[in-house]
Design a protein around this motif. Sequence first.
Motif, PDB file in Angstrom:
ATOM      1  N   SER A 145      10.623  -6.027  -3.520  1.00  0.00           N
ATOM      2  CA  SER A 145      10.472  -4.717  -4.578  1.00  0.00           C
ATOM      3  C   SER A 145       9.038  -4.613  -4.672  1.00  0.00           C
ATOM      4  CB  SER A 145      11.127  -5.171  -5.617  1.00  0.00           C
ATOM      5  OG  SER A 145      10.662  -6.225  -6.392  1.00  0.00           O
ATOM      6  N   ALA A 146       8.674  -3.300  -4.878  1.00  0.00           N
ATOM      7  CA  ALA A 146       7.295  -3.043  -4.985  1.00  0.00           C
ATOM      8  C   ALA A 146       6.759  -1.997  -6.000  1.00  0.00           C
ATOM      9  CB  ALA A 146       6.505  -2.673  -3.612  1.00  0.00           C
ATOM     10  N   THR A 147       5.597  -2.008  -6.464  1.00  0.00           N
ATOM     11  CA  THR A 147       4.987  -0.957  -7.314  1.00  0.00           C
ATOM     12  C   THR A 147       3.793  -0.500  -6.878  1.00  0.00           C
ATOM     13  OG1 THR A 147       6.116  -1.747  -9.288  1.00  0.00           O
ATOM     14  CG2 THR A 147       4.131  -0.330  -9.547  1.00  0.00           C
ATOM     15  N   ILE A 189      -4.998   4.814 -13.424  1.00  0.00           N
ATOM     16  CA  ILE A 189      -4.460   6.189 -13.944  1.00  0.00           C
ATOM     17  C   ILE A 189      -3.037   6.270 -13.813  1.00  0.00           C
ATOM     18  CG2 ILE A 189      -4.015   8.536 -13.001  1.00  0.00           C
ATOM     19  CD1 ILE A 189      -6.988   7.835 -13.509  1.00  0.00           C
ATOM     20  N   THR A 190      -2.117   5.500 -13.294  1.00  0.00           N
ATOM     21  CA  THR A 190      -0.788   5.553 -13.405  1.00  0.00           C
ATOM     22  C   THR A 190      -0.223   4.545 -12.470  1.00  0.00           C
ATOM     23  OG1 THR A 190       1.167   6.926 -13.465  1.00  0.00           O
ATOM     24  CG2 THR A 190      -0.294   7.378 -11.699  1.00  0.00           C
ATOM     25  N   GLU A 191       1.050   4.381 -12.416  1.00  0.00           N
ATOM     26  CA  GLU A 191       1.793   3.666 -11.248  1.00  0.00           C
ATOM     27  C   GLU A 191       3.151   4.129 -11.240  1.00  0.00           C
ATOM     28  OE1 GLU A 191       3.752  -0.415 -13.698  1.00  0.00           O
ATOM     29  OE2 GLU A 191       1.448  -0.447 -13.293  1.00  0.00           O
ATOM     30  N   SER A 192       3.835   3.691 -10.149  1.00  0.00           N
ATOM     31  CA  SER A 192       5.240   4.350  -9.763  1.00  0.00           C
ATOM     32  C   SER A 192       6.218   3.493 -10.465  1.00  0.00           C
ATOM     33  CB  SER A 192       5.170   3.883  -8.104  1.00  0.00           C
ATOM     34  OG  SER A 192       5.508   2.699  -8.014  1.00  0.00           O
ATOM     35  N   PHE A 193       7.232   4.388 -10.463  1.00  0.00           N
ATOM     36  CA  PHE A 193       8.399   3.204 -10.867  1.00  0.00           C
ATOM     37  C   PHE A 193       8.739   2.179  -9.610  1.00  0.00           C
ATOM     38  CE2 PHE A 193       9.152   8.028 -11.999  1.00  0.00           C
ATOM     39  CZ  PHE A 193       9.465   7.560 -13.101  1.00  0.00           C
ATOM     40  N   THR A 194       9.037   0.994 -10.123  1.00  0.00           N
ATOM     41  CA  THR A 194       9.178  -0.064  -9.253  1.00  0.00           C
ATOM     42  C   THR A 194      10.534   0.292  -8.318  1.00  0.00           C
ATOM     43  OG1 THR A 194       8.427  -1.681 -10.983  1.00  0.00           O
ATOM     44  CG2 THR A 194       9.699  -2.626  -9.027  1.00  0.00           C
ATOM     45  N   ASP A 239     -15.883  15.305  -2.792  1.00  0.00           N
ATOM     46  CA  ASP A 239     -14.795  14.604  -2.057  1.00  0.00           C
ATOM     47  C   ASP A 239     -14.273  13.594  -3.248  1.00  0.00           C
ATOM     48  OD1 ASP A 239     -15.437  16.387  -0.022  1.00  0.00           O
ATOM     49  OD2 ASP A 239     -16.271  14.715   1.213  1.00  0.00           O
ATOM     50  N   ILE A 240     -13.428  12.982  -2.882  1.00  0.00           N
ATOM     51  CA  ILE A 240     -12.489  12.030  -3.789  1.00  0.00           C
ATOM     52  C   ILE A 240     -11.973  10.916  -2.938  1.00  0.00           C
ATOM     53  CG2 ILE A 240     -10.390  13.492  -3.924  1.00  0.00           C
ATOM     54  CD1 ILE A 240     -10.110  12.621  -6.631  1.00  0.00           C
ATOM     55  N   ASN A 241     -12.229   9.737  -3.771  1.00  0.00           N
ATOM     56  CA  ASN A 241     -11.550   8.452  -3.244  1.00  0.00           C
ATOM     57  C   ASN A 241     -10.475   8.063  -4.042  1.00  0.00           C
ATOM     58  OD1 ASN A 241     -12.613   7.559  -0.552  1.00  0.00           O
ATOM     59  ND2 ASN A 241     -14.459   7.660  -1.490  1.00  0.00           N
ATOM     60  N   LEU A 242      -9.235   7.938  -3.779  1.00  0.00           N
ATOM     61  CA  LEU A 242      -8.312   7.533  -4.656  1.00  0.00           C
ATOM     62  C   LEU A 242      -8.005   6.089  -4.300  1.00  0.00           C
ATOM     63  CD1 LEU A 242      -5.532  10.422  -4.969  1.00  0.00           C
ATOM     64  CD2 LEU A 242      -7.655   9.814  -6.367  1.00  0.00           C
ATOM     65  N   GLU A 243      -7.865   5.271  -5.286  1.00  0.00           N
ATOM     66  CA  GLU A 243      -7.817   3.828  -5.081  1.00  0.00           C
ATOM     67  C   GLU A 243      -6.187   3.444  -5.416  1.00  0.00           C
ATOM     68  OE1 GLU A 243     -10.420   2.911  -8.077  1.00  0.00           O
ATOM     69  OE2 GLU A 243     -12.265   3.847  -7.150  1.00  0.00           O
ATOM     70  N   PHE A 244      -5.704   2.762  -4.710  1.00  0.00           N
ATOM     71  CA  PHE A 244      -4.139   2.304  -4.702  1.00  0.00           C
ATOM     72  C   PHE A 244      -4.062   0.836  -4.415  1.00  0.00           C
ATOM     73  CE2 PHE A 244      -4.082   6.800  -2.934  1.00  0.00           C
ATOM     74  CZ  PHE A 244      -3.180   7.320  -3.684  1.00  0.00           C
ATOM     75  N   LEU A 245      -2.954   0.400  -5.085  1.00  0.00           N
ATOM     76  CA  LEU A 245      -2.824  -1.262  -5.061  1.00  0.00           C
ATOM     77  C   LEU A 245      -1.108  -1.238  -5.169  1.00  0.00           C
ATOM     78  CD1 LEU A 245      -3.606  -3.893  -5.158  1.00  0.00           C
ATOM     79  CD2 LEU A 245      -3.221  -3.812  -7.713  1.00  0.00           C
ATOM     80  N   ILE A 246      -0.895  -1.722  -4.080  1.00  0.00           N
ATOM     81  CA  ILE A 246       0.828  -2.067  -3.994  1.00  0.00           C
ATOM     82  C   ILE A 246       0.776  -3.630  -4.306  1.00  0.00           C
ATOM     83  CG2 ILE A 246       2.611  -2.331  -2.441  1.00  0.00           C
ATOM     84  CD1 ILE A 246       1.462  -0.545  -0.465  1.00  0.00           C
ATOM     85  N   SER A 264      -0.259  -8.373  -2.769  1.00  0.00           N
ATOM     86  CA  SER A 264      -0.873  -7.444  -3.327  1.00  0.00           C
ATOM     87  C   SER A 264      -1.687  -6.727  -2.158  1.00  0.00           C
ATOM     88  CB  SER A 264      -1.991  -7.884  -4.304  1.00  0.00           C
ATOM     89  OG  SER A 264      -2.851  -8.618  -4.353  1.00  0.00           O
ATOM     90  N   LEU A 265      -1.812  -5.466  -2.122  1.00  0.00           N
ATOM     91  CA  LEU A 265      -2.197  -4.873  -0.942  1.00  0.00           C
ATOM     92  C   LEU A 265      -3.252  -3.679  -1.525  1.00  0.00           C
ATOM     93  CD1 LEU A 265      -0.557  -3.839   2.612  1.00  0.00           C
ATOM     94  CD2 LEU A 265      -2.791  -2.783   1.545  1.00  0.00           C
ATOM     95  N   PRO A 266      -4.460  -3.944  -1.583  1.00  0.00           N
ATOM     96  CA  PRO A 266      -5.272  -2.671  -2.136  1.00  0.00           C
ATOM     97  C   PRO A 266      -5.574  -1.859  -0.775  1.00  0.00           C
ATOM     98  CG  PRO A 266      -6.550  -4.726  -1.888  1.00  0.00           C
ATOM     99  CD  PRO A 266      -5.345  -4.941  -1.658  1.00  0.00           C
TER     100      PRO A 266
END
Length: 302
Positions: free
Chosen positions: A65-67, A77-82, A116-123, A144-146
């Motif tokens: 499972s992952a978010t 900012i926000t996070e996904s549903f798991t 321009d914009i850089n969005l930062e994600f983390l799984i 964890s994978l940024p």
Amino acid sequence: MGSLGKANVDFNGEIEVSDTFSIEVINQVPYVLWRTKVPLNLNKTPESRGNPNQPPVQYGVEIGSATLRLSYNGKPITESFTEAQQRELRFTDNFDFIVYLPIEALHFIEKQRQNDINLEFLILGTYFIFPENDRQARTLKQFSLPFKQKYTQTEWVELLRNTGYSDKWIIEIDRPKIEGLNVVIDFLNKASNELYNNKNPPGVLVELRKAFESLDPLISSKKDKVNEKIDDGSPGEENQPKKSERVEKIKAEVKRFLQIGPHESMGYTVSYADALLAYRLVLSLLQYYSEVVYQVNRETFT
């Protein structure tokens, strides 16, 4: 195919996010939902050497499972549903995450953004690792994978529009109903682009003035009937301007205000707030006149 980010797993394995990451809008404002397609692959197969006289043991990796978390300038900012994934990593495969994005988050990003914009994600998630020759011997681990995704200013503005944010944020109006408004709309679109590029506020007023000049003939050709429709049911006060005259005065004042754009070198400065005010005024007048002209046309042909 490039890489946006990598994460280590047991036995010297490596998971990678490729640069084919994408965002799809599945619901617009006020309840914004993005489907993010995260392409994951096993970039480096885990293996253990064990006994030197035996071949190395290779391992498989299955995402449990992952978010997906989203940040901007280091601020969450926000996070996904798991999401329960239960898929083994082999070649690149898209893992979908549904993300709810509050309007406040979009406001925050737009206030901070320059170009321009850089969005930062983390799984954040779990994975099962198991010997390829014994798939029942599964071990549950965490990872964890940024990674970051860059959007040019043009790409980001387009994503905002697809999200419906730009239309709602600027002003909520119905599309004009007058035939022959293509030229006017073209100038309004250019003004909108200038407004969202946030670089040239005077240019917004220049394009709005062109839109106004293109609109005038459409109204003037039916001026008497348009004024009659505006004044319909409004006899007005004695010795006071008619409603149509008041509307005409508003239009004239808005047109005069737009002159500070092309005449900026003659003693005026144009701020972003000025440009936004002008944009809203022009769209409101356009909507008003389009409705009146639409009613005039409908009565003419019935």
